[in-house]
Design a protein around this motif. Structure first.
Motif, PDB file in Angstrom:
ATOM      1  N   SER A  13      23.431  -9.599  34.950  1.00 56.77           N
ATOM      2  CA  SER A  13      21.855 -10.169  34.930  1.00 56.77           C
ATOM      3  C   SER A  13      21.539  -9.829  33.467  1.00 56.77           C
ATOM      4  N   GLU A  14      20.775 -11.188  32.898  1.00 57.35           N
ATOM      5  CA  GLU A  14      20.245 -10.940  31.567  1.00 57.35           C
ATOM      6  C   GLU A  14      18.770 -11.601  31.705  1.00 57.35           C
ATOM      7  N   LYS A  15      18.017 -10.746  31.151  1.00 57.41           N
ATOM      8  CA  LYS A  15      16.545 -11.160  30.926  1.00 57.41           C
ATOM      9  C   LYS A  15      15.804 -11.518  32.298  1.00 57.41           C
ATOM     10  N   PHE A  16      16.273 -10.775  33.477  1.00 56.83           N
ATOM     11  CA  PHE A  16      15.586 -10.914  34.697  1.00 56.83           C
ATOM     12  C   PHE A  16      14.237 -10.747  34.399  1.00 56.83           C
ATOM     13  N   ASP A  17      14.063  -9.469  33.980  1.00 61.24           N
ATOM     14  CA  ASP A  17      12.620  -8.897  33.900  1.00 61.24           C
ATOM     15  C   ASP A  17      11.614  -9.906  32.883  1.00 61.24           C
ATOM     16  N   ASP A  18      12.293 -10.616  31.911  1.00 55.60           N
ATOM     17  CA  ASP A  18      11.328 -11.371  31.010  1.00 55.60           C
ATOM     18  C   ASP A  18      10.898 -12.622  31.945  1.00 55.60           C
ATOM     19  N   ILE A  30       7.594  -5.999  39.294  1.00 58.31           N
ATOM     20  CA  ILE A  30       9.036  -6.373  38.356  1.00 58.31           C
ATOM     21  C   ILE A  30       9.677  -5.076  38.531  1.00 58.31           C
ATOM     22  N   LYS A  31       9.096  -3.805  38.659  1.00 62.47           N
ATOM     23  CA  LYS A  31       9.845  -2.784  38.684  1.00 62.47           C
ATOM     24  C   LYS A  31      10.645  -2.623  39.978  1.00 62.47           C
ATOM     25  N   LYS A  32       9.983  -2.806  41.185  1.00 65.05           N
ATOM     26  CA  LYS A  32      10.548  -2.886  42.429  1.00 65.05           C
ATOM     27  C   LYS A  32      11.875  -3.970  42.383  1.00 65.05           C
ATOM     28  N   GLY A  33      11.383  -5.166  41.823  1.00 64.45           N
ATOM     29  CA  GLY A  33      12.545  -6.227  41.838  1.00 64.45           C
ATOM     30  C   GLY A  33      13.720  -5.709  40.887  1.00 64.45           C
ATOM     31  N   LEU A  34      13.485  -4.926  39.834  1.00 64.81           N
ATOM     32  CA  LEU A  34      14.777  -4.612  39.171  1.00 64.81           C
ATOM     33  C   LEU A  34      15.525  -3.531  39.710  1.00 64.81           C
ATOM     34  N   GLU A  35      14.791  -2.793  40.577  1.00 61.25           N
ATOM     35  CA  GLU A  35      15.485  -1.718  41.293  1.00 61.25           C
ATOM     36  C   GLU A  35      16.151  -2.310  42.359  1.00 61.25           C
ATOM     37  N   LEU A  36      16.017  -3.148  43.007  1.00 57.33           N
ATOM     38  CA  LEU A  36      16.671  -3.944  44.381  1.00 57.33           C
ATOM     39  C   LEU A  36      17.219  -5.107  43.841  1.00 57.33           C
ATOM     40  N   LEU A  37      16.807  -5.953  43.064  1.00 60.47           N
ATOM     41  CA  LEU A  37      17.666  -7.102  42.915  1.00 60.47           C
ATOM     42  C   LEU A  37      18.700  -7.331  41.575  1.00 60.47           C
ATOM     43  N   ASN A  38      18.622  -6.093  40.378  1.00 61.10           N
ATOM     44  CA  ASN A  38      19.403  -6.195  39.638  1.00 61.10           C
ATOM     45  C   ASN A  38      20.609  -5.330  39.737  1.00 61.10           C
ATOM     46  N   LYS A  39      20.931  -4.771  40.782  1.00 58.65           N
ATOM     47  CA  LYS A  39      21.926  -3.791  40.974  1.00 58.65           C
ATOM     48  C   LYS A  39      23.219  -4.702  41.087  1.00 58.65           C
TER      49      LYS A  39
END
Length: 140
Positions: A13-18, A30-39
């Motif tokens: 995954s590239e630039k999902f937070d952006d 965003i923090k929750k999303g990265l913890e769950l959806l970027n694994k």
């Protein structure tokens, strides 16, 4: 469309937070999303896609457990529904040139998500403004 059907595991995954920031997701989500959806990898994010001639359905799993069970969304028709962070959006999903195209309109943004399959690799490309996020999956 059969190529899209099945279980897909996130591998990069590239630039999902952006992307999330650009579409107005707040910092906490965003923090929750990265913890769950970027694994990635085993125990990470998996999607199950079911595409028919008239609908598409996406179920999201994290750590092997259902995170969000989707409902069948009609193709080629604008519908209203919740985003992953719960905001109301309007979306239209079509199949064009062997790709799934998702046009999304939310409060203050528009986004284009293109989903393409080549062999056992699925690539989701998210675009809003000048931000481009690319998420790759492998079929499992």
């Amino acid at each position: 469309m059969a190529a899209f059907n099945g279980r897909w595991q996130l591998v990069s995954s590239e630039k999902f937070d952006d992307y999330m920031k650009a579409i107005g997701v707040n910092d906490e989500n965003i923090k929750k999303g990265l913890e769950l959806l970027n694994k990635t990898g085993d125990g990470g994010l998996e999607e199950v896609l079911t595409v028919t001639d008239t609908t598409i359905k996406r179920d999201i799993y994290v750590g092997g457990k259902v995170h969000k069970e989707g409902s069948a969304v009609p193709l080629a028709k604008e519908v209203e529904g919740p985003s992953l962070d719960g905001r109301t959006i309007k979306l239209t999903i079509t199949v064009e040139g062997g790709k799934i195209i998702r046009k999304e309109k939310g409060n203050g943004y528009e986004s284009l998500i293109t989903i393409d399959v080549s062999g056992d690799t699925k690539t989701d490309t998210f675009k809003t403004g000048s931000i481009v996020c690319v998420r790759k999956y492998k079929k499992v």
